[in-house]
Design an enzyme around this catalytic site. Structure first.
Site, short mmCIF file in Angstrom:
data_model
loop_
_atom_site.label_atom_id
_atom_site.label_comp_id
_atom_site.label_asym_id
_atom_site.label_seq_id
_atom_site.Cartn_x
_atom_site.Cartn_y
_atom_site.Cartn_z
N THR A 217 0.89 -1.16 0.00
CA THR A 217 0.00 0.00 0.00
C THR A 217 0.92 1.20 0.00
O THR A 217 2.08 1.08 0.39
CB THR A 217 -0.83 -0.02 1.32
N VAL A 246 -12.71 -5.44 1.42
CA VAL A 246 -12.17 -4.11 1.69
C VAL A 246 -11.31 -4.19 2.93
O VAL A 246 -11.71 -4.77 3.94
CB VAL A 246 -13.32 -3.10 1.89
N ASP A 248 -8.20 -1.98 5.40
CA ASP A 248 -8.17 -0.80 6.27
C ASP A 248 -7.98 0.51 5.51
O ASP A 248 -8.36 1.58 5.99
CB ASP A 248 -7.05 -0.94 7.30
N THR A 268 -0.01 0.23 6.77
CA THR A 268 0.04 -0.71 5.66
C THR A 268 0.19 -2.11 6.25
O THR A 268 0.55 -2.27 7.41
CB THR A 268 1.22 -0.43 4.69
N GLY A 269 -0.07 -3.11 5.44
CA GLY A 269 0.02 -4.49 5.94
C GLY A 269 -1.36 -5.09 6.11
O GLY A 269 -2.32 -4.62 5.50
N GLY A 271 -4.70 -5.58 6.63
CA GLY A 271 -5.76 -4.64 6.96
C GLY A 271 -6.75 -5.17 7.97
O GLY A 271 -7.31 -4.40 8.77
N1 ASP Z 1 -3.53 -2.68 4.22
C1 ASP Z 1 -3.89 -3.13 2.90
C2 ASP Z 1 -5.16 -3.89 2.98
O1 ASP Z 1 -5.34 -4.64 3.91
C3 ASP Z 1 -2.90 -4.00 2.24
C4 ASP Z 1 -1.49 -3.74 2.54
O2 ASP Z 1 -1.10 -2.70 3.02
O3 ASP Z 1 -0.70 -4.60 2.26
O4 ASP Z 1 -5.93 -3.79 2.07
#
Ligand code: ASP
Length: 364
Positions: A217, A246, A248, A268-269, A271
């Site tokens: 992200t 969907v 975060d 990020t990561g 969600g």
């Molecule tokens: N946070 C994002 C989501 O969960 C994905 C990501 O940051 O890797 O959609």
């Protein structure tokens, strides 16, 4: 005689009168319980303007910083920075070239938040438009809504002038095809080691049947010299997700939160984990309570770790087996980032230039 009341007047009247009357409260009483956010004391020389971004956002931070120097609004600066990453076909976590859902369709999520007006907006499950953060900005600018999803988000985007395009690049389509073919040996998609015919010259047979799985992200929070804040978070979400999933990123308070009196934060990561602790809002609240930006990020990660109870989400020591990275900037220009696991980075741009630095890890 009938009075003609506009919808907006009706909503304002309903909010001010009916809602308070129903709650048995007067304006005075409401005023008494209202708390102003704690003001952040600015100590020492101001590190403003400054921009923090996720590790893939160094150029985003640089552009946003240059725009701030030129006097741009902090949200316009952050969204313009993030558009560089959304436009980059090599970044498979966002915008053009983002990895698709399980049907092979790229679905994008994004949010924006503008500190001076406390105006926030997001779009989710948006297809065919490469700059969802810009669409979210238009939602904030042109509508009374905070979140528009799916078909409605696409229709809105087209109405305000965004062009539809296919966001799958050759690279992301190949990745999806490889992922799809590895799902089962029982279905009609052959795995590459089962092919009878040679691969076409364009794509070539890959010796290692590696299927990328990304989280990823782009987040960017910008702070002007005058101390105004804004932020944006944009993503293609988890690769191979269920259509309509969907995370975060488009949810205000989860993937993004900005409070002009305090600071701005993003995530990020994974969600699902961030959503369940209201990650970005919690980080800003911790800064309001006096935490440094890095400590505020660590607090959110510890909250997640303490609440990760399923074995499938834990390593053999009971710690989360997934990553989340938090980013935070305070009104005085202090910034910080922390991640659940080692290896994550963040980008920053201030008077010392644009750079990428390691995020502090909760678990070393
Ligand atoms: N946070 C994002 C989501 O969960 C994905 C990501 O940051 O890797 O959609």
């Amino acid at each position: 005689m009938d009075q003609i009341v506009s919808r907006r007047d009706f909503l304002a009247a309903a909010g001010a009168g009916v809602g308070l009357a129903a709650a048995g409260a007067s304006l005075g009483q409401v005023g008494q319980v209202r708390q102003e956010p704690r003001r952040i004391e600015v100590a020492g020389p101001l590190a403003r303007p400054a921009v923090i971004a996720s590790g893939n956002g160094r150029e985003a931070a640089r552009l946003a910083y240059e725009m701030l120097l030129a006097g741009a609004d902090p949200l316009e600066a952050a969204v313009s920075g993030v558009a560089l990453v959304e436009d980059d076909p090599e970044d498979s976590s966002v915008g053009l070239g983002g990895l698709p859902n399980e049907d092979g369709v790229v679905e994008l999520d994004a949010s924006v938040m503008h500190g001076p007006t406390h105006r926030a907006a997001g779009v989710a499950s948006l297809r065919n438009i490469r700059n969802p953060a810009r669409v979210a900005l238009e939602v904030a600018r042109r509508t009374d809504h905070v979140l528009i999803v799916g078909e409605g988000a696409l229709r809105f985007a087209k109405r305000v002038g965004f062009q539809e395009e296919n966001l799958l690049t050759d690279k992301s389509r190949e990745a999806w095809l490889r992922w799809r073919s590895t799902l089962s040996r029982e279905d009609d998609w052959l795995q590459e080691d089962e092919w009878d015919l040679p691969p076409d010259a364009r794509t070539g047979r890959r010796a290692a049947l590696e299927v990328p799985y990304t989280t990823g992200t782009v987040h960017c929070s910008a702070l002007t010299a005058a101390g105004d804040l804004a932020g944006t978070t944009s993503t293609s979400g988890l690769s191979w997700k269920l259509p309509g999933r969907v995370g975060d990123s488009p949810i205000i308070g989860a993937g993004l939160y900005t409070d002009n009196a305090v600071g701005s934060a993003g995530a990020t990561g994974r969600g699902e984990a961030v959503l369940q602790v209201c990650g970005a809002r919690t980080a800003v609240m911790r800064m309001e309570m006096g935490d440094s930006p890095e400590d505020a990020c660590l607090y959110v990660l510890q909250m997640i770790a303490d609440r990760t109870r399923f074995k499938r989400l834990q390593d053999d020591r009971g710690r989360p087996n997934f990553n989340v990275t938090m980013y935070a900037i305070r009104k005085d220009g202090a910034f910080g980032s922390a991640a659940m696991l080692p290896g994550a980075t963040y980008a920053v741009c201030d008077a010392q230039g644009a750079r990428v630095a390691p995020s502090r890890a909760l678990f070393e």
